[in-house]
Design a protein around this motif. Sequence first.
Motif, mmCIF file in Angstrom:
data_model
loop_
_atom_site.group_PDB
_atom_site.id
_atom_site.type_symbol
_atom_site.label_atom_id
_atom_site.label_comp_id
_atom_site.label_asym_id
_atom_site.label_seq_id
_atom_site.Cartn_x
_atom_site.Cartn_y
_atom_site.Cartn_z
ATOM 1 N N ALA A 175 0.823 -1.203 0.000
ATOM 2 C CA ALA A 175 0.000 0.000 0.000
ATOM 3 C C ALA A 175 0.864 1.264 0.000
ATOM 4 O O ALA A 175 0.563 2.242 -0.697
ATOM 5 C CB ALA A 175 -0.936 -0.005 1.204
ATOM 6 N N LEU A 176 1.943 1.250 0.777
ATOM 7 C CA LEU A 176 2.855 2.405 0.794
ATOM 8 C C LEU A 176 3.493 2.625 -0.576
ATOM 9 O O LEU A 176 3.610 3.771 -1.031
ATOM 10 C CB LEU A 176 3.930 2.217 1.854
ATOM 11 C CG LEU A 176 3.478 2.343 3.303
ATOM 12 C CD1 LEU A 176 4.616 1.965 4.250
ATOM 13 C CD2 LEU A 176 2.978 3.738 3.588
ATOM 14 N N LYS A 177 3.892 1.564 -1.228
ATOM 15 C CA LYS A 177 4.477 1.689 -2.561
ATOM 16 C C LYS A 177 3.436 2.183 -3.561
ATOM 17 O O LYS A 177 3.735 2.977 -4.452
ATOM 18 C CB LYS A 177 5.076 0.358 -3.008
ATOM 19 C CG LYS A 177 6.329 0.008 -2.223
ATOM 20 C CD LYS A 177 6.905 -1.321 -2.619
ATOM 21 C CE LYS A 177 8.118 -1.618 -1.738
ATOM 22 N NZ LYS A 177 8.740 -2.886 -2.043
ATOM 23 N N TYR A 178 2.211 1.746 -3.391
ATOM 24 C CA TYR A 178 1.115 2.196 -4.251
ATOM 25 C C TYR A 178 0.880 3.698 -4.072
ATOM 26 O O TYR A 178 0.721 4.423 -5.047
ATOM 27 C CB TYR A 178 -0.145 1.399 -3.907
ATOM 28 C CG TYR A 178 -1.346 1.714 -4.755
ATOM 29 C CD1 TYR A 178 -1.450 1.194 -6.033
ATOM 30 C CD2 TYR A 178 -2.382 2.502 -4.272
ATOM 31 C CE1 TYR A 178 -2.548 1.464 -6.820
ATOM 32 C CE2 TYR A 178 -3.491 2.775 -5.052
ATOM 33 C CZ TYR A 178 -3.571 2.256 -6.324
ATOM 34 O OH TYR A 178 -4.654 2.522 -7.093
ATOM 35 N N LEU A 179 0.895 4.156 -2.820
ATOM 36 C CA LEU A 179 0.713 5.588 -2.551
ATOM 37 C C LEU A 179 1.852 6.416 -3.131
ATOM 38 O O LEU A 179 1.628 7.496 -3.687
ATOM 39 C CB LEU A 179 0.588 5.835 -1.048
ATOM 40 C CG LEU A 179 -0.710 5.350 -0.404
ATOM 41 C CD1 LEU A 179 -0.645 5.523 1.103
ATOM 42 C CD2 LEU A 179 -1.905 6.088 -0.982
#
Length: 172
Positions: free
Chosen positions: A163-167
Amino acid sequence: MTYDDFDILSPENQRLIHGALKKYGIYPHSQQYEDYLQLARLTLLEAYKIFQTGNHPNSRLNVFIYQRICWKLTDALRKEQRRQSKMARSTDEQLQQLAEKQTISEAASIEYQLFIETVLPHLTAAERHYLIDVFLYDLSVVEIARKRQVSRSTVYKWRNRLALKYLKFFQK
């Protein structure tokens, strides 16, 4: 000394086991340490039983046992490496299927395809497994944990890192 009198927990036997584990870089903080420790203990007993049935001088007992443990650990590590390699190959194929999957609307599909192509090289193997299991196979966290033989908290960590990489991808 008979097989029944043999003490697997004696300091000398523990040194043999831990020495063999150390030789292969298997330390107490390793993920599968307990599995390999148990394998080494079982191998120690088997080796002692084999040693007692053969015509070996007692002075060679420790060398014989140590060598048998090392062989067994080598076999187990090679088997695990082959399994991991096979999983990596199948993961690449699954990622290709994931990229080709067209179940989302056309606009979302383009965004999804762009995300896959951009972020995928920056993902760890575990994050890729999570992505495949969630989007391709529609598995729950519990099912993924069971399938990958990890805890649920580990799967949550994969999800959060993904999720952090997606953000980060959408902030650019």
